[in-house]
Design a protein around this motif. Structure first.
Motif, PDB file in Angstrom:
ATOM      1  N   ALA A 196       0.852  -1.185   0.000  1.00 54.23           N
ATOM      2  CA  ALA A 196       0.000   0.000   0.000  1.00 54.23           C
ATOM      3  C   ALA A 196       0.886   1.232   0.000  1.00 54.23           C
ATOM      4  O   ALA A 196       1.928   1.256   0.646  1.00 54.23           O
ATOM      5  N   GLY A 197       0.467   2.252  -0.741  1.00 55.82           N
ATOM      6  CA  GLY A 197       1.234   3.486  -0.791  1.00 55.82           C
ATOM      7  C   GLY A 197       0.903   4.398   0.377  1.00 55.82           C
ATOM      8  O   GLY A 197      -0.235   4.461   0.852  1.00 55.82           O
ATOM      9  N   ASP A 198       1.911   5.164   0.851  1.00 60.15           N
ATOM     10  CA  ASP A 198       1.678   6.021   2.017  1.00 60.15           C
ATOM     11  C   ASP A 198       0.932   7.307   1.662  1.00 60.15           C
ATOM     12  O   ASP A 198       0.639   8.124   2.540  1.00 60.15           O
ATOM     13  N   ALA A 199       0.587   7.477   0.374  1.00 60.05           N
ATOM     14  CA  ALA A 199      -0.241   8.604  -0.030  1.00 60.05           C
ATOM     15  C   ALA A 199      -1.633   8.142  -0.472  1.00 60.05           C
ATOM     16  O   ALA A 199      -2.388   8.920  -1.051  1.00 60.05           O
ATOM     17  N   ASP A 200      -1.975   6.893  -0.180  1.00 56.91           N
ATOM     18  CA  ASP A 200      -3.273   6.348  -0.570  1.00 56.91           C
ATOM     19  C   ASP A 200      -4.401   7.166   0.066  1.00 56.91           C
ATOM     20  O   ASP A 200      -4.430   7.364   1.285  1.00 56.91           O
ATOM     21  N   ALA A 201      -5.332   7.617  -0.773  1.00 59.79           N
ATOM     22  CA  ALA A 201      -6.415   8.482  -0.285  1.00 59.79           C
ATOM     23  C   ALA A 201      -7.305   7.793   0.736  1.00 59.79           C
ATOM     24  O   ALA A 201      -7.927   8.448   1.574  1.00 59.79           O
ATOM     25  N   ASN A 202      -7.370   6.456   0.669  1.00 57.57           N
ATOM     26  CA  ASN A 202      -8.202   5.703   1.604  1.00 57.57           C
ATOM     27  C   ASN A 202      -7.425   5.211   2.824  1.00 57.57           C
ATOM     28  O   ASN A 202      -7.949   4.425   3.611  1.00 57.57           O
ATOM     29  N   LEU A 203      -6.184   5.659   2.957  1.00 60.15           N
ATOM     30  CA  LEU A 203      -5.348   5.333   4.127  1.00 60.15           C
ATOM     31  C   LEU A 203      -5.151   3.830   4.305  1.00 60.15           C
ATOM     32  O   LEU A 203      -5.031   3.342   5.434  1.00 60.15           O
ATOM     33  N   THR A 204      -5.095   3.103   3.192  1.00 63.06           N
ATOM     34  CA  THR A 204      -4.953   1.654   3.319  1.00 63.06           C
ATOM     35  C   THR A 204      -3.597   1.237   3.861  1.00 63.06           C
ATOM     36  O   THR A 204      -3.433   0.091   4.279  1.00 63.06           O
ATOM     37  N   TRP A 205      -2.641   2.169   3.881  1.00 61.23           N
ATOM     38  CA  TRP A 205      -1.347   1.831   4.494  1.00 61.23           C
ATOM     39  C   TRP A 205      -1.500   1.549   5.983  1.00 61.23           C
ATOM     40  O   TRP A 205      -0.703   0.799   6.559  1.00 61.23           O
ATOM     41  N   LEU A 206      -2.521   2.113   6.612  1.00 56.34           N
ATOM     42  CA  LEU A 206      -2.770   1.818   8.027  1.00 56.34           C
ATOM     43  C   LEU A 206      -3.164   0.357   8.198  1.00 56.34           C
ATOM     44  O   LEU A 206      -2.693  -0.328   9.123  1.00 56.34           O
ATOM     45  N   SER A 207      -4.016  -0.122   7.311  1.00 52.85           N
ATOM     46  CA  SER A 207      -4.424  -1.528   7.349  1.00 52.85           C
ATOM     47  C   SER A 207      -3.226  -2.433   7.071  1.00 52.85           C
ATOM     48  O   SER A 207      -3.008  -3.439   7.764  1.00 52.85           O
ATOM     49  N   ALA A 208      -2.456  -2.072   6.047  1.00 51.81           N
ATOM     50  CA  ALA A 208      -1.302  -2.891   5.668  1.00 51.81           C
ATOM     51  C   ALA A 208      -0.288  -2.969   6.807  1.00 51.81           C
ATOM     52  O   ALA A 208       0.263  -4.034   7.101  1.00 51.81           O
ATOM     53  N   GLU A 209      -0.048  -1.841   7.451  1.00 49.80           N
ATOM     54  CA  GLU A 209       0.948  -1.838   8.525  1.00 49.80           C
ATOM     55  C   GLU A 209       0.467  -2.619   9.743  1.00 49.80           C
ATOM     56  O   GLU A 209       1.259  -3.333  10.390  1.00 49.80           O
ATOM     57  N   LEU A 210      -0.819  -2.531  10.054  1.00 47.58           N
ATOM     58  CA  LEU A 210      -1.344  -3.266  11.194  1.00 47.58           C
ATOM     59  C   LEU A 210      -1.171  -4.776  11.000  1.00 47.58           C
ATOM     60  O   LEU A 210      -0.621  -5.468  11.873  1.00 47.58           O
ATOM     61  N   ILE A 211      -1.588  -5.287   9.859  1.00 48.04           N
ATOM     62  CA  ILE A 211      -1.493  -6.739   9.669  1.00 48.04           C
ATOM     63  C   ILE A 211      -0.044  -7.162   9.474  1.00 48.04           C
ATOM     64  O   ILE A 211       0.350  -8.259   9.863  1.00 48.04           O
ATOM     65  N   HIS A 212       0.781  -6.267   8.917  1.00 51.41           N
ATOM     66  CA  HIS A 212       2.224  -6.562   8.821  1.00 51.41           C
ATOM     67  C   HIS A 212       2.798  -6.794  10.211  1.00 51.41           C
ATOM     68  O   HIS A 212       3.555  -7.748  10.442  1.00 51.41           O
TER      69      HIS A 212
END
Length: 215
Positions: A196-212
């Protein structure tokens, strides 16, 4: 479903090709493979970046790729049984987990994680791009104030009950699945990529980092 075959595809070959199941995002999925992916996949084939494989994209609507609480739709059950059997019968693809990969973006990234983490022995690998699930560890932590009135309820109720069955919601939530089934996932040997990109408008990097972090 839509299907994309590599130029070298031979239905009579004694060497069946790997199978990639691609889950589309939050649309009805019609023509998603042709409009969004085919050009890039064919380019990767021609440049030698991607090995020959068969790509199949189920058209599932905004299903969330789960078995709905009200019983009206059973997407995980369908995709991991009847659908997989159908594709393996109709096309010259491998029938073993080592030759099967599941991937998707956005809602399809969510679906990829849900299905792969709950059924890790079915796949060699899972690739989840921008998997936009709520970055929380319980239903009670979800912040619904950012949704317009009634929107979240209209989406959640047929899928998770009315009122929402928190335990059922958590049963399908990727971070909880990862923590709950850690040993089974680890022992399966499945490879997992989350992007997930850290500029994703839907903040999906938060989801990616949590499960990571959980993984």
């Amino acid at each position: 479903y839509d299907i994309l075959l590599p130029p070298s595809y031979d239905p009579n070959s004694t060497a069946p090709l790997p199978l990639l199941i691609w889950l589309h995002g939050g649309s009805n999925g019609k023509d998603h493979l042709k409009k969004r992916l085919e050009e890039h996949i064919r380019s990767a084939w021609s440049n030698g970046i991607l090995s020959p494989l068969v790509v199949v994209a189920p058209i599932t609507g905004n299903s969330y790729y789960i078995d709905w609480k009200d019983g009206s739709q059973q997407w995980e059950k369908f995709l991991t049984s009847e659908f997989l059997v159908e594709v393996r019968q109709q096309f010259n693809v491998r029938k073993d987990p080592a030759g099967t990969v599941i991937a998707g973006a956005s809602a399809g990234g969510q679906g990829t994680l849900r299905i792969a983490l709950r059924n890790p022995t079915l796949f060699a690998a899972a690739v989840a791009m921008e998997p936009g699930f709520e970055p929380v560890l319980s239903f009670e932590e979800v912040d619904f104030s950012r949704f317009p009135a009634g929107v979240a309820e209209a989406f959640l109720h047929p899928r998770f009950g009315n009122p929402v069955d928190a335990a059922y919601w958590e049963e399908w939530h990727p971070p909880i699945i990862a923590a709950r089934d850690a040993n089974r996932i680890r022992e399966s040997g499945i490879k997992i990529r989350i992007e997930a990109g850290d500029a994703d408008a839907n903040l999906t990097w938060l989801s990616a980092e949590l499960i990571h972090r959980i993984l």
